[in-house]
Design an enzyme around this catalytic site. Structure first.
Site, short mmCIF file in Angstrom:
data_model
loop_
_atom_site.label_atom_id
_atom_site.label_comp_id
_atom_site.label_asym_id
_atom_site.label_seq_id
_atom_site.Cartn_x
_atom_site.Cartn_y
_atom_site.Cartn_z
N CYS A 112 56.27 -6.20 78.34
CA CYS A 112 55.31 -5.08 78.30
C CYS A 112 55.78 -3.88 79.11
O CYS A 112 55.24 -2.78 78.96
CB CYS A 112 53.94 -5.54 78.81
SG CYS A 112 53.20 -6.78 77.74
N HIS A 244 49.68 0.78 81.24
CA HIS A 244 49.85 -0.30 80.26
C HIS A 244 48.46 -0.86 79.93
O HIS A 244 47.62 -1.01 80.82
CB HIS A 244 50.74 -1.38 80.84
CG HIS A 244 50.82 -2.59 79.98
ND1 HIS A 244 51.06 -2.52 78.62
CD2 HIS A 244 50.68 -3.92 80.27
CE1 HIS A 244 51.05 -3.74 78.12
NE2 HIS A 244 50.83 -4.60 79.08
N ASN A 274 46.49 -5.18 73.49
CA ASN A 274 47.76 -5.03 74.20
C ASN A 274 48.89 -5.01 73.17
O ASN A 274 49.14 -6.02 72.53
CB ASN A 274 47.91 -6.20 75.19
CG ASN A 274 49.19 -6.12 76.00
OD1 ASN A 274 50.09 -5.33 75.70
ND2 ASN A 274 49.28 -6.95 77.01
N1 COA Z 1 36.70 -16.85 74.86
C1 COA Z 1 35.83 -17.52 75.59
N2 COA Z 1 36.16 -18.18 76.71
C2 COA Z 1 37.45 -18.11 77.10
C3 COA Z 1 38.42 -17.40 76.37
C4 COA Z 1 38.00 -16.75 75.20
N3 COA Z 1 38.85 -16.05 74.43
N4 COA Z 1 39.61 -17.51 77.00
C5 COA Z 1 39.40 -18.26 78.09
N5 COA Z 1 38.10 -18.63 78.15
C6 COA Z 1 37.44 -19.44 79.16
C7 COA Z 1 38.39 -20.30 79.94
O1 COA Z 1 38.64 -21.52 79.25
C8 COA Z 1 37.64 -20.52 81.23
O2 COA Z 1 36.68 -21.53 81.03
P1 COA Z 1 36.34 -22.59 82.19
O3 COA Z 1 35.80 -21.76 83.33
O4 COA Z 1 35.34 -23.48 81.55
O5 COA Z 1 37.64 -23.27 82.53
C9 COA Z 1 36.90 -19.21 81.44
O6 COA Z 1 36.87 -18.57 80.14
C10 COA Z 1 37.56 -18.28 82.43
O7 COA Z 1 38.95 -18.20 82.14
P2 COA Z 1 39.93 -17.30 82.97
O8 COA Z 1 41.31 -17.47 82.44
O9 COA Z 1 39.71 -17.53 84.44
O10 COA Z 1 39.35 -15.85 82.59
P3 COA Z 1 39.79 -14.46 83.13
O11 COA Z 1 38.62 -13.75 83.65
O12 COA Z 1 41.00 -14.54 84.01
O13 COA Z 1 40.21 -13.69 81.80
C11 COA Z 1 42.27 -13.05 80.69
C12 COA Z 1 41.30 -14.19 81.02
C13 COA Z 1 43.41 -13.60 79.91
C14 COA Z 1 41.50 -12.03 79.89
C15 COA Z 1 42.75 -12.41 82.03
O14 COA Z 1 43.19 -13.41 82.90
C16 COA Z 1 43.87 -11.44 81.85
O15 COA Z 1 43.69 -10.38 81.29
N6 COA Z 1 45.08 -11.77 82.38
C17 COA Z 1 46.21 -10.88 82.44
C18 COA Z 1 46.64 -10.43 81.09
C19 COA Z 1 47.87 -9.67 81.19
O16 COA Z 1 47.96 -8.74 81.93
N7 COA Z 1 48.81 -10.11 80.37
C20 COA Z 1 50.05 -9.63 80.15
C21 COA Z 1 50.62 -8.64 81.03
S1 COA Z 1 51.55 -7.77 79.93
#
Ligand code: COA
Length: 317
Positions: A112, A244, A274
């Site tokens: 990215c 980004h 993204n």
């Molecule tokens: N829909 C519903 N629930 C979801 C889900 C979805 N699409 N994806 C994950 N969950 C659930 C998980 O299973 C978890 O459930 P649990 O509490 O029962 O275990 C809960 O939601 C929380 O998951 P978590 O991963 O802690 O959520 P988060 O707030 O961190 O959000 C992302 C997840 C991926 C959106 C976030 O972590 C993120 O944006 N990360 C960085 C992304 C990034 O920058 N990526 C690339 C850089 S280029």
């Protein structure tokens, strides 16, 4: 001598994938996706499109905006990690389709952070006298790299391409650039190439989202502070942040660090998701074409991705 952005362009495939579409694919909801990411929809490339075909359209639009003939380009860089072949590279294919011959053209893999890496490199090539005008493209098809059954990744990514012509200039221009990588976090965010002869199953993007999120917020805070220092500016000098587009909460944290109001931040992820190496270029193009970013504005471009990799550019547009 300085370098200056001469023109930008972007391309998004026609097909829209909404959060309602994703509700039919995986166990998720529109509310969860919007609350946790800020994304409402993203674009999905059609089967006949490639990184090179998307990049070509964005490149043509950037050349037109820069009032630049393809024959004036001295270097073509295509940032991507999802090209359809290792070689000829997407950059060479795009150059060929533009009728650009006899100049270097290559792909750049920095996930990215790819477009921002390309910007840093293009700036250095111009400042060292090896090029006058550089075509930088960021093009990715992340939708095909995500497991359609994995709700933690398929909701985040979209396809698209952005491009820019960076040129030598008598006035600034680029005020500071910075790029870096930290290999120790590689396992948190990875995309393996399928082994030869396999059908590619199991070679989808892997991301430990929560850990990546925390590292992104911390690294981007350090990155924007360092870039302002390198350019001898403070956050008060900034007109716009062009970040980004991974997660609205990450973007908001960086804006807060810079004491910027969200009206000074270019946000496209609500409609694009993204788009990996295309994201900063597409956001910049949107900011310029919508008339929000004007000549003379001071911009901070930043990105963070797998590797980890990160890069930035402080720019007087
Ligand atoms: N829909 C519903 N629930 C979801 C889900 C979805 N699409 N994806 C994950 N969950 C659930 C998980 O299973 C978890 O459930 P649990 O509490 O029962 O275990 C809960 O939601 C929380 O998951 P978590 O991963 O802690 O959520 P988060 O707030 O961190 O959000 C992302 C997840 C991926 C959106 C976030 O972590 C993120 O944006 N990360 C960085 C992304 C990034 O920058 N990526 C690339 C850089 S280029």
């Amino acid at each position: 001598m300085f370098t200056k952005i001469l023109g930008t362009g972007g391309y998004l495939p026609q097909q829209v994938r909404t959060n309602a579409d994703l509700e039919r694919m995986v166990d998720t909801s529109d509310e969860w996706i919007i609350e946790r990411t800020g994304i409402s929809e993203r674009r999905i490339a059609s089967p006949d499109e490639t990184v090179a075909s998307m990049g070509l359209i964005a490149a043509k639009r950037a050349l037109e905006a820069a009032d630049t003939d393809p024959g004036e380009i001295d270097l073509v860089i295509c940032a991507t990690t999802t090209g359809d072949k290792a070689f000829p590279s997407s950059a060479v294919e795009i150059a060929g389709n533009l009728g650009i011959n006899g100049v270097p053209a290559f792909d750049l893999a920095a996930a990215c952070a790819g477009f921002s890496y390309g910007y840093c490199l293009a700036h250095s090539m111009i400042m060292s006298g090896q090029a006058r005008k550089v075509l930088i493209i960021g093009s990715d098809m992340m939708s095909r790299a995500c497991d359609p059954k994995d709700r933690t990744t398929i909701i985040l990514f979209g396809d698209g391409a952005g491009a820019m012509v960076l040129g030598a200039s008598d006035e600034p221009g680029t005020l500071a650039v910075h790029m870096s990588a930290d290999p120790q976090f590689g396992p948190l965010l990875s995309l393996k190439n399928p082994p030869r002869g396999s059908n590619g199953d199991g070679c989808y993007l892997y991301m430990k989202g929560n850990d990546v999120f925390k590292h992104a917020v911390v690294s981007l805070a350090k990155l924007v502070t360092k870039t302002l220092e390198l350019g001898n500016l403070t956050d008060k000098d900034l007109d716009f942040l062009v970040p980004h587009q991974a997660n609205l909460r990450i973007i908001a944290a960086t804006a807060k660090k810079l004491h910027l109001d969200m009206s000074q931040v270019i946000v496209t992820l609500d409609k694009q998701g993204n788009t990996s190496s295309a994201s900063v270029a597409l956001a910049l193009d949107e900011g310029i074409r919508s008339g929000r970013i004007k000549r003379g504005n001071t911009l901070l471009l930043e990105s963070f991705g797998g590797g980890f990799t990160w890069a930035s550019a402080l720019v007087r547009y």
